[in-house]
Write an enzyme that holds these catalytic residues in place. Structure first.
Site, PDB file in Angstrom:
ATOM      1  N   TYR A   1      43.637 -46.786 -30.104  1.00 11.11           N
ATOM      2  CA  TYR A   1      44.918 -46.066 -30.175  1.00 11.11           C
ATOM      3  C   TYR A   1      45.181 -45.305 -28.879  1.00 11.11           C
ATOM      4  O   TYR A   1      46.271 -45.401 -28.293  1.00 11.11           O
ATOM      5  CB  TYR A   1      44.882 -45.110 -31.367  1.00 11.11           C
ATOM      6  CG  TYR A   1      46.177 -44.361 -31.612  1.00 11.11           C
ATOM      7  CD1 TYR A   1      47.260 -44.985 -32.217  1.00 11.11           C
ATOM      8  CD2 TYR A   1      46.308 -43.019 -31.249  1.00 11.11           C
ATOM      9  CE1 TYR A   1      48.443 -44.299 -32.452  1.00 11.11           C
ATOM     10  CE2 TYR A   1      47.481 -42.330 -31.480  1.00 11.11           C
ATOM     11  CZ  TYR A   1      48.550 -42.966 -32.086  1.00 11.11           C
ATOM     12  OH  TYR A   1      49.720 -42.285 -32.321  1.00 11.11           O
TER      13      TYR A   1
ATOM     14  N   ASP B   1      57.913 -58.196 -37.694  1.00 13.26           N
ATOM     15  CA  ASP B   1      56.656 -57.687 -37.155  1.00 13.26           C
ATOM     16  C   ASP B   1      56.851 -57.617 -35.640  1.00 13.26           C
ATOM     17  O   ASP B   1      56.980 -58.658 -34.977  1.00 13.26           O
ATOM     18  CB  ASP B   1      55.511 -58.646 -37.515  1.00 13.26           C
ATOM     19  CG  ASP B   1      54.168 -58.172 -36.972  1.00 13.26           C
ATOM     20  OD1 ASP B   1      54.149 -57.451 -35.953  1.00 13.26           O
ATOM     21  OD2 ASP B   1      53.132 -58.540 -37.555  1.00 13.26           O
TER      22      ASP B   1
ATOM     23  N   LYS C   1      48.266 -46.043 -26.336  1.00 15.30           N
ATOM     24  CA  LYS C   1      49.327 -45.065 -26.072  1.00 15.30           C
ATOM     25  C   LYS C   1      49.363 -44.674 -24.593  1.00 15.30           C
ATOM     26  O   LYS C   1      50.422 -44.351 -24.049  1.00 15.30           O
ATOM     27  CB  LYS C   1      49.155 -43.849 -26.984  1.00 15.30           C
ATOM     28  CG  LYS C   1      49.411 -44.173 -28.467  1.00 15.30           C
ATOM     29  CD  LYS C   1      50.822 -44.684 -28.701  1.00 15.30           C
ATOM     30  CE  LYS C   1      51.147 -44.836 -30.175  1.00 15.30           C
ATOM     31  NZ  LYS C   1      52.536 -45.280 -30.412  1.00 15.30           N
TER      32      LYS C   1
END
Ligand SMILES: NC(=O)c1ccc[n+]([C@@H]2O[C@H](COP(=O)([O-])OP(=O)(O)OC[C@H]3O[C@@H](n4cnc5c(N)ncnc54)[C@H](O)[C@@H]3O)[C@@H](O)[C@H]2O)c1
Length: 252
Positions: free
Chosen positions: A154, A62, A158
């Site tokens: 998200y 992970d 990013k």
């Protein structure tokens, strides 16, 4: 071959863009550590590389966990003797606005998409520097540059990837390490299909949703991988800190 004698780590290598990159790296002569939480998927990709005459190992990790990432670096060095290329590609998306995003989801998205790159840089950069340098490529997103609807965590994560990439390039250029981001638009992977399923189960509608750009279609994972091969290779030797957009000509 563009990556002959290179030793590469690919995270998120079990599926989508990571799988395509792992296969492309091997085709170009690299030895590849295929890293994923999906142990079976990573093993299948490494097996396919070996079956085609290449050299690969599968590592289950992970990438948001420091001890896992340290283990990936150590096991790659033990197997290949060093690291020349790191493709930090594992990522997750949560489709929600600020109102609907839970605190736990926010932290998870940042753990997988951002913390992972910090951890990989922390542990892999000293190894790469000892070998005289290398190339790190981080998967951002068109939405990391423009923002996008209903994906706050998200888009924020990013955006962080794009700017972390620049900061890493500044810090580690003197050690011969180039760091660039690749920023895909809609790409035909499990991630996009999972999202699209919420909108439409119909294949034609799925494809039509990505047609509003100059090239009139979504990208294929192999088309992102081709750009990553270039960034990994010595052909891009004067490129660092850049955000390469691979999106068919339009992000929306
Ligand atoms: N598909 C798109 O349209 C698109 C667009 C822009 C950016 N991206 C980015 O491209 C990258 C790859 O996405 P994809 O589309 O191939 O998605 P995908 O879901 O097909 O593949 C992602 C892979 O990452 C792995 N992964 C997830 N969490 C992990 C963790 N904690 N540790 C290790 N591995 C983990 C998954 O098991 C999977 O194999 C992601 O960073 C994504 O944000 C995708």
């Amino acid at each position: 071959m563009q990556l002959e004698n290179k030793r590469a780590i690919v995270t998120g290598g079990a599926g989508g863009i990571g799988r395509a990159a792992a296969l492309a790296f091997a085709d170009e002569g690299a030895r590849v550590a295929v890293v994923d939480v999906d142990a079976e998927g990573a093993a299948a990709v490494a097996d396919a590389i070996v079956a085609a005459g290449g050299d690969a190992i599968a590592l289950t990790a992970d990438v948001s966990i420091d001890t896992d990432v340290r283990g990936v670096v150590d096991e790659t060095v033990a197997a290949f003797g060093g690291i020349d290329v790191v493709f930090n590609n594992a990522g997750i998306v949560r489709r929600a606005t600020a109102i609907d995003t839970t605190v736990e989801e926010w932290d998870r998205v940042f753990g997988v998409n951002v913390r992972s790159i910090f951890l990989m840089a922390k542990f892999a950069v000293p190894v790469m520097a000892d070998d005289g340098g290398g190339s790190m490529i981080n998967t951002g997103s068109g939405w990391g540059l423009t923002g996008g609807a209903n994906a706050l965590s998200y888009c924020a994560s990013k955006g962080a990837v794009v700017n972390m990439t620049r900061a890493l390039a500044i810090d580690h250029g003197p050690q011969g390490i180039r760091v660039n981001s690749v920023n895909p638009g809609d790409t035909n992977t499990g991630m996009l299909r999972d999202e699209a399923r919420q909108l439409s189960a119909d294949e034609a509608a799925f494809r039509a949703e990505s047609a509003d750009r100059p090239l009139g279609r979504m990208g294929e994972p192999e088309e992102i991988a081709a750009a990553v091969v270039w960034l990994a290779s010595d052909a891009s030797s004067y490129v660092t800190g850049s955000a390469l957009v691979v999106d068919g000509g339009g992000i929306a």
